[in-house]
Each structure stands twice: as C-alpha cells, then as structure tokens.
Design a protein around this motif. Structure first.
Motif, PDB file in Angstrom:
ATOM      1  N   ALA A  25       6.739  11.531   9.835  1.00 27.96           N
ATOM      2  CA  ALA A  25       7.578  10.682   8.989  1.00 27.96           C
ATOM      3  C   ALA A  25       6.721   9.764   8.126  1.00 27.96           C
ATOM      4  O   ALA A  25       6.979   9.584   6.926  1.00 27.96           O
ATOM      5  CB  ALA A  25       8.527   9.859   9.861  1.00 27.96           C
ATOM      6  N   SER A  26       5.679   9.194   8.727  1.00 28.28           N
ATOM      7  CA  SER A  26       4.841   8.226   8.009  1.00 28.28           C
ATOM      8  C   SER A  26       4.077   8.877   6.863  1.00 28.28           C
ATOM      9  O   SER A  26       3.865   8.248   5.814  1.00 28.28           O
ATOM     10  CB  SER A  26       3.868   7.553   8.984  1.00 28.28           C
ATOM     11  N   VAL A  27       3.645  10.119   7.036  1.00 25.50           N
ATOM     12  CA  VAL A  27       2.941  10.824   5.963  1.00 25.50           C
ATOM     13  C   VAL A  27       3.839  10.927   4.732  1.00 25.50           C
ATOM     14  O   VAL A  27       3.398  10.687   3.596  1.00 25.50           O
ATOM     15  CB  VAL A  27       2.491  12.222   6.433  1.00 25.50           C
ATOM     16  N   ALA A  28       5.105  11.266   4.939  1.00 20.04           N
ATOM     17  CA  ALA A  28       6.038  11.403   3.818  1.00 20.04           C
ATOM     18  C   ALA A  28       6.341  10.049   3.182  1.00 20.04           C
ATOM     19  O   ALA A  28       6.363   9.912   1.956  1.00 20.04           O
ATOM     20  CB  ALA A  28       7.321  12.071   4.293  1.00 20.04           C
ATOM     21  N   ILE A  29       6.586   9.046   4.011  1.00 17.51           N
ATOM     22  CA  ILE A  29       6.893   7.710   3.484  1.00 17.51           C
ATOM     23  C   ILE A  29       5.692   7.145   2.729  1.00 17.51           C
ATOM     24  O   ILE A  29       5.831   6.570   1.647  1.00 17.51           O
ATOM     25  CB  ILE A  29       7.319   6.776   4.638  1.00 17.51           C
ATOM     26  N   ASP A  30       4.506   7.323   3.291  1.00 22.25           N
ATOM     27  CA  ASP A  30       3.292   6.822   2.633  1.00 22.25           C
ATOM     28  C   ASP A  30       3.068   7.491   1.284  1.00 22.25           C
ATOM     29  O   ASP A  30       2.520   6.872   0.354  1.00 22.25           O
ATOM     30  CB  ASP A  30       2.074   7.036   3.532  1.00 22.25           C
ATOM     31  N   ALA A  31       3.473   8.754   1.157  1.00 22.78           N
ATOM     32  CA  ALA A  31       3.329   9.449  -0.124  1.00 22.78           C
ATOM     33  C   ALA A  31       4.207   8.794  -1.195  1.00 22.78           C
ATOM     34  O   ALA A  31       3.803   8.672  -2.361  1.00 22.78           O
ATOM     35  CB  ALA A  31       3.695  10.923   0.031  1.00 22.78           C
ATOM     36  N   LEU A  32       5.400   8.354  -0.814  1.00 23.24           N
ATOM     37  CA  LEU A  32       6.263   7.641  -1.756  1.00 23.24           C
ATOM     38  C   LEU A  32       5.623   6.321  -2.174  1.00 23.24           C
ATOM     39  O   LEU A  32       5.629   5.956  -3.353  1.00 23.24           O
ATOM     40  CB  LEU A  32       7.633   7.372  -1.126  1.00 23.24           C
ATOM     41  N   TYR A  33       5.056   5.618  -1.214  1.00 19.95           N
ATOM     42  CA  TYR A  33       4.445   4.333  -1.534  1.00 19.95           C
ATOM     43  C   TYR A  33       3.158   4.503  -2.344  1.00 19.95           C
ATOM     44  O   TYR A  33       2.806   3.636  -3.150  1.00 19.95           O
ATOM     45  CB  TYR A  33       4.191   3.533  -0.261  1.00 19.95           C
ATOM     46  N   GLN A  34       2.459   5.597  -2.129  1.00 19.41           N
ATOM     47  CA  GLN A  34       1.289   5.871  -2.961  1.00 19.41           C
ATOM     48  C   GLN A  34       1.714   6.093  -4.407  1.00 19.41           C
ATOM     49  O   GLN A  34       1.067   5.606  -5.345  1.00 19.41           O
ATOM     50  CB  GLN A  34       0.532   7.093  -2.433  1.00 19.41           C
ATOM     51  N   TYR A  35       2.807   6.814  -4.595  1.00 24.29           N
ATOM     52  CA  TYR A  35       3.339   7.023  -5.944  1.00 24.29           C
ATOM     53  C   TYR A  35       3.738   5.682  -6.557  1.00 24.29           C
ATOM     54  O   TYR A  35       3.471   5.407  -7.734  1.00 24.29           O
ATOM     55  CB  TYR A  35       4.549   7.953  -5.908  1.00 24.29           C
ATOM     56  N   TYR A  36       4.380   4.842  -5.768  1.00 21.63           N
ATOM     57  CA  TYR A  36       4.798   3.510  -6.211  1.00 21.63           C
ATOM     58  C   TYR A  36       3.603   2.701  -6.711  1.00 21.63           C
ATOM     59  O   TYR A  36       3.640   2.101  -7.792  1.00 21.63           O
ATOM     60  CB  TYR A  36       5.483   2.814  -5.039  1.00 21.63           C
ATOM     61  N   ASN A  37       2.529   2.695  -5.951  1.00 19.38           N
ATOM     62  CA  ASN A  37       1.351   1.918  -6.328  1.00 19.38           C
ATOM     63  C   ASN A  37       0.624   2.509  -7.534  1.00 19.38           C
ATOM     64  O   ASN A  37       0.050   1.773  -8.344  1.00 19.38           O
ATOM     65  CB  ASN A  37       0.417   1.777  -5.130  1.00 19.38           C
ATOM     66  N   GLU A  38       0.655   3.834  -7.654  1.00 16.64           N
ATOM     67  CA  GLU A  38       0.096   4.458  -8.854  1.00 16.64           C
ATOM     68  C   GLU A  38       0.890   4.027 -10.087  1.00 16.64           C
ATOM     69  O   GLU A  38       0.329   3.785 -11.162  1.00 16.64           O
ATOM     70  CB  GLU A  38       0.126   5.984  -8.726  1.00 16.64           C
ATOM     71  N   ALA A  39       2.207   3.932  -9.930  1.00 22.00           N
ATOM     72  CA  ALA A  39       3.049   3.486 -11.042  1.00 22.00           C
ATOM     73  C   ALA A  39       2.725   2.047 -11.424  1.00 22.00           C
ATOM     74  O   ALA A  39       2.721   1.692 -12.605  1.00 22.00           O
ATOM     75  CB  ALA A  39       4.525   3.622 -10.677  1.00 22.00           C
ATOM     76  N   LEU A  40       2.462   1.208 -10.432  1.00 19.51           N
ATOM     77  CA  LEU A  40       2.080  -0.173 -10.721  1.00 19.51           C
ATOM     78  C   LEU A  40       0.756  -0.230 -11.491  1.00 19.51           C
ATOM     79  O   LEU A  40       0.598  -1.028 -12.425  1.00 19.51           O
ATOM     80  CB  LEU A  40       1.962  -0.977  -9.428  1.00 19.51           C
ATOM     81  N   ARG A  41      -0.197   0.618 -11.091  1.00 17.54           N
ATOM     82  CA  ARG A  41      -1.477   0.645 -11.799  1.00 17.54           C
ATOM     83  C   ARG A  41      -1.287   1.098 -13.255  1.00 17.54           C
ATOM     84  O   ARG A  41      -1.882   0.534 -14.181  1.00 17.54           O
ATOM     85  CB  ARG A  41      -2.474   1.561 -11.079  1.00 17.54           C
TER      86      ARG A  41
END
Length: 276
Positions: free
Chosen positions: A252-268
């Motif tokens: 579950a965490s691998v999938a959730i972390d992938a969403l948050y990685q996308y989120y942080n890339e969008a912030l950058r």
C-alpha cells in the motif's frame, strides 16, 4: 510665464518619472507575489509530509490495536516524525499556527496520543481520519492564500487536480491501508469490513482513472495503484485473508508514496514556473 517648450519638457519629464515609478512598483509587486507563492509551496511541502505521516500512524495504530505488537517500534518512529513536522511547520509558517484548523489539528493529535492504545479500532480510525481531513482542508486554504491554483493558466486544471483529486485519492488509499492492516492481523474479513473496503476500492479506481486522464506523465503511477488494488482483491477481500500485515502495509505504501512523489514533482515544476 514659462515658454511652451519648458511646459512640454516638464510634462514629459513628469510622465517619464511616473512611468519609471510604475515600472519599479510593478517589479516590486511581482517580486512580492513570487515570494508569497514560494512560501506557499514550502508550506505545501511541509503539510504533505505531515499528512503522509499521520496516514501512516493511522494504519500502524490500527494494526497495533488489533494485536500486532511488533508494529510498536514503527509506530513510535512515525510518531516522532509527526512531532518533528509539527515543530517545523510552526517554526516556518507563522500564519499557519493562527489558523483555527491548525489548532484543531494539534489538539486532535494530542487527544489521539492520550487515548492510545486504549481506544478501540473503530474510534482510533475515525479520530485519525477526522484529523487528516483537517490537514487536507488546511492544504486547500494554503493554495488559496498563496494564490497557487492559477499560477499558470494553461495548467490551472492540472494543478486543481493535484491539490484536490490527487490528495483525495491518496487519502482513500490510506484509509484502505489502515483498514486492511487490521484485517490482515485478524486473519479474517467480516462482512462489514469487506463492504467498507470494497467501497474504498471502487472509489480509488474511479479517482485514479480521472487522474490518469487529466495529469501528464502519470503513467508510472498507475501500475502501482493497480497492484495495490489487486492485492486487496486477491488477499484481503476473500473469506480468509492471506497476507502478512507489514507486507500489505508495504504494498500500500509503495502506491501511496508514488502519488506523493508525483505531488512533489508538481510542486518543483510550479516553483520553476514562478521564477521563470
């Protein structure tokens, strides 16, 4: 009386002064807006870390209350992350600590700690989820306060999806993680839990499809979400769950972390656009 030439020169000089003053005023306003938005991006990063840590704590706490005492060390580590992040946010974002939602967040967190581990699983899950909803509301307030949703008009819809849909999807997945780890600990999936988890799966499927259709470069995330949902279907929703609690939590965490990685890339990407 001054000659016409002198009058004209004076008027032109006054106009030039006004134009120059307006130019420097505009540049000052633009710099202020950039700094305001940069501060907003920094706040969003901090709130996302807090959000993810609270979601992890909800899941680990549910597993622990269900009887998986081996989760205690991981639970304490995540608890330390929450405390550290609260301290960082309060130190870096003066306006946040004045918000009613921030006070509600810190007070709710204190109540959760005070009642743990005596709280029953359902109450623990509900109180964690209410706390997490307040963090999501505060993230929404932050995007509005710092004028972030409309920074780049051509990408306004994409950023709207990131602030709302992406974080909503991550929270639905976090809820499924929290419920699922309790089922994995118990080794059985009663009808009420099966119904609740199946509803979450349907919502996650719908939301993730919308994300995939609206956000650029989302393709690497989709297979991880699908693998997570398949794990739920195959190993939790049957009559006899067949997965270890921490294995399920990890998938579950691998999938959730992938969403948050996308989120942080969008912030950058957004920060680059602001300073362009």
């Amino acid at each position: 009386m001054p000659s016409l030439f002198v009058v004209v020169v004076s008027l032109l000089f006054a106009a030039l002064v006004m134009v120059v003053a307006a130019y420097f005023w505009l540049r000052h306003q633009q710099r202020q807006l950039r700094e305001h938005r940069r501060a907003g991006i920094s706040a969003l990063r901090g709130l996302q870390i807090l959000l993810a840590s609270l979601q992890q704590h909800r899941g680990l706490a549910n597993g622990y209350i269900h009887g998986e005492v081996a989760l205690h060390r991981s639970l304490l580590e995540v608890r330390d992350k929450v405390h550290s992040q609260i301290t960082r946010i309060e130190a870096a974002s003066d306006w946040v600590v004045d918000k009613a939602y921030w006070q509600s967040i810190t007070e709710s967190w204190a109540r959760i700690l005070a009642s743990f581990p005596q709280s029953d699983p359902d109450n623990s899950f509900r109180t964690h989820s209410a706390l997490i909803r307040n963090v999501l509301v505060l993230i929404g307030h932050t995007t509005e306060r710092h004028k972030l949703p409309g920074v780049a008009a051509k990408n306004a819809m994409s950023y709207s999806f990131i602030w709302e849909k992406l974080l909503t999807t991550a929270e639905l997945m976090g809820q499924a993680r929290g419920l699922g780890i309790g089922i994995a600990v118990d080794g059985e999936c009663p009808a009420s839990a099966r119904k609740q988890l199946a509803k979450l799966v349907a919502e996650i499927e719908r939301e993730s499809e919308q994300l995939a259709g609206s956000l650029p470069n989302f393709e690497p995330v989709t297979p991880l979400v699908e693998e997570y949902l398949k794990t739920i279907d195959d190993k939790l929703l049957g009559s006899a769950p067949s997965i270890e609690p921490m294995e399920y939590f990890s998938v579950a965490s691998v999938a959730i972390d992938a969403l948050y990685q996308y989120y942080n890339e969008a912030l950058r990407e957004l920060q680059v656009q602001i300073y362009r």
